[in-house]
Design an enzyme around this catalytic site. Structure first.
Site: not given
Ligand code: GLC
Ligand code: CA
Length: 542
Positions: A98, A199
């Site tokens: 990620d 992300d």
């Molecule tokens: C994305 C992730 C989430 C997180 C957000 C901020 O939407 O999937 O879990 O809170 O980004 O990084």
């Protein structure tokens, strides 16, 4: 040129904190994932996307990174990470990391240095603005409720954070910051990972002074540069999280000649059970016909022009059986199979979120004290202050809260469902005595084997991987159908997206089709009437 491997792959998402605890501290870890690789190989998946395992103060469970090149001590060490990559490789499974590069943690050394003031070389790694008459520079809101600006009195300025104030946004206008990110990405690529899930990547082209967050004017230019400097030089998958994507925009990201990403996660289906123009908490029932229209639109519009991802679940979404199926004991498995069959014959790369394959369901809470998720808590406090009734807020959290996906994986009927011997960081679901991996593996009719079979059928099936898509009319809004075809063969998928029996009709006679999969064993009337949540697929030569 041969087709890229990720077009033929099925990817499984692990939320490491909740997957398997190996050292009995109540938190899942890398050694725990290693222990479960054989299970994942048996399911048949090709890659694992790991939610963040980097060092982090965990204000947003790892999506606030304080060191991109270190593993969080609760998850293990870099040696454990190397071992995981290796052990996975032995089983022909790739590890997808990620990548959170819209923001860091406020505890990242870059931000700590940035706080020293404008003479520090890291200051401009972040987005700073003067306020106006003691107020933030503008009205921009954080995705987690409240202003997106936080004031630093020592500097007399505000910094931007589109999520929590412990997640300052990086400044993608700064060349040194970009170079530091490219270096970090290459560090991971050189380890032999299978790719990145990016992300909230649609936010990096933001122009906060104009109120532009998603899909900023420089977004695609930035991604082309990123591709060229990093993953474009490796045979890996890249999937962007893009809440604001339309098919036209997804084509820009994923077009073969664009040199950006392999594919994106688009959230148009996921937004169908919220009120128009409002937030996800403002609930509305799903209309299955609308769902079918949206899926079909993406299938058709990205065909030959880009590539779709296919998913029902992730760590931010409620469990799909509770959401759009039926989580009662009577219909849990049936509706779970229906949802799986509907999705897995479409064109694109399927993603399975941990526990989806055994039909895990939402975890209802009664009180805000039971909630861990920062998004739910901040929404609750904000709306409570605005006068919303408590019951309505709890109902929204039970329907949409992110904790629903984050309760520990249910492995067996032992203590804490086999996740840990210590008290887990988030409690185990009360239904874990019946809904667990061991029970699923012991039952040939379980949802697990439907997923396993769907994965097997996709492998080596040019029809499922590359065939064209076409909607099939059924004369019933609850009976959703489509076909896939190429020059030689075609297949038909029909599902009853409701708890009631449904009559329907097809213009073409498919009754001589070879059955591929079904969720009711014998159904003589199948071609005019479907039982609750009945679903099946058949195939024949053209
Ligand atoms: C994305 C992730 C989430 C997180 C957000 C901020 O939407 O999937 O879990 O809170 O980004 O990084
Ligand atoms: Ca642990």
């Amino acid at each position: 040129m041969p087709n890229p491997w990720w077009q033929e792959a099925v990817i499984y998402q692990v939320y490491p904190r909740s997957f398997q605890d190996s050292n009995q501290d109540g938190i899942g870890d890398l050694q725990g994932i290693i222990q479960r690789l054989d299970y994942l190989a048996f399911l048949g998946i090709d890659a694992l996307w790991l939610s963040p395992v980097y060092r982090s103060p965990n204000d947003d469970n790892g999506y606030d990174i304080s060191d991109y090149e270190a593993i969080g001590p609760e998850y293990g060490t870099m040696a454990d990470m190397d071992q995981l990559i290796n052990e996975a490789k032995k089983r022909e499974i790739k590890i997808v990391m990620d990548l959170v590069v819209n923001h860091t943690s406020d505890e990242h050394p870059w931000f700590q240095a940035a706080l020293q003031g404008k003479d520090n070389p890291y200051h401009d790694f972040y987005v700073w603005r003067k306020g106006i008459n003691g107020q933030p520079p503008n009205e921009l809101q954080s995705n987690f409720s409240g202003s997106a600006w936080t004031y630093v009195p020592e500097l007399g300025k505000y910094y931007l954070h589109l999520h929590s104030k412990k997640q300052p946004d990086l400044n993608w206008e700064n060349p040194r910051m970009k170079q530091a990110i490219w270096d970090m990405m290459n560090f991971w690529l050189d380890k032999g990972i299978g790719g990145f899930r990016l992300d909230v990547i649609d936010l990096i082209g933001k122009e906060p002074d104009k109120g532009i967050t998603k899909n900023g004017p420089k977004l695609h230019q930035l991604l082309q540069k990123m591709n060229q400097q990093t993953f474009g030089n490796y045979d890996v998958v890249t999937v962007g999280e893009t809440w604001g994507a339309t098919p036209e925009i997804a084509e820009l990201y994923s077009g073969a000649d664009r040199n950006e990403l392999s594919m994106v996660f688009q959230f148009e289906p996921i937004n169908l059970d919220k009120q128009a123009g409002k937030r996800k908490w403002d609930l509305k029932p799903l209309n299955p016909q609308e769902l079918h229209e949206v899926f079909s639109k993406w299938q058709i519009e990205l065909d030959q022009k880009g590539w779709n991802s296919l998913f029902w679940n992730n760590h931010d979404l409620p469990r799909i059986i509770s959401r759009w199926g039926d989580d009662s004991p009577e219909f849990r498995t049936l509706s779970g199979k229906m949802l799986a069959i509907y999705l897995h014959f479409m064109k694109g790369t399927p993603y399975i979120y941990q526990g989806e394959e055994i039909g895990m369901i939402n975890y209802p809470i009664k009180d805000i004290q039971e909630v861990d998720d920062i998004e739910s808590i901040r929404m609750y406090n904000q709306r409570l202050a605005e006068g919303y009734p408590v019951e309505e807020l709890i109902a929204s959290i039970n329907a949409k809260g992110r904790d629903n996906a984050r309760h520990p994986m249910q492995w067996n009927q032992e203590k804490n469902a086999g996740f840990s011997e210590a008290e887990p960081w988030l409690p185990v679901h009360p239904a874990s005595a019946t809904i667990n991996v061991e029970a699923a593996l012991a039952d040939k009719e379980s949802l697990f084997y439907t997923y396993q079979k769907l994965i097997q059928q996709r492998k080596n099936s040019p029809l499922i991987i590359h065939g064209e898509y076409q909607v099939v009319e059924t004369n019933n809004p609850y009976v959703l159908a489509y076909q896939r075809f190429n020059k030689q063969e075609k297949l038909l998928v029909v599902v009853n997206f409701s708890k009631e029996e449904q009559d329907y009709s097809l213009a073409e006679d498919w009754s001589d089709g070879e059955p591929l999969i079904q969720n009711y064993s014998e159904q003589s009337e199948r071609w005019r009437k479907l039982a609750p949540y009945e679903a099946f697929a058949v195939k024949r030569n053209k």
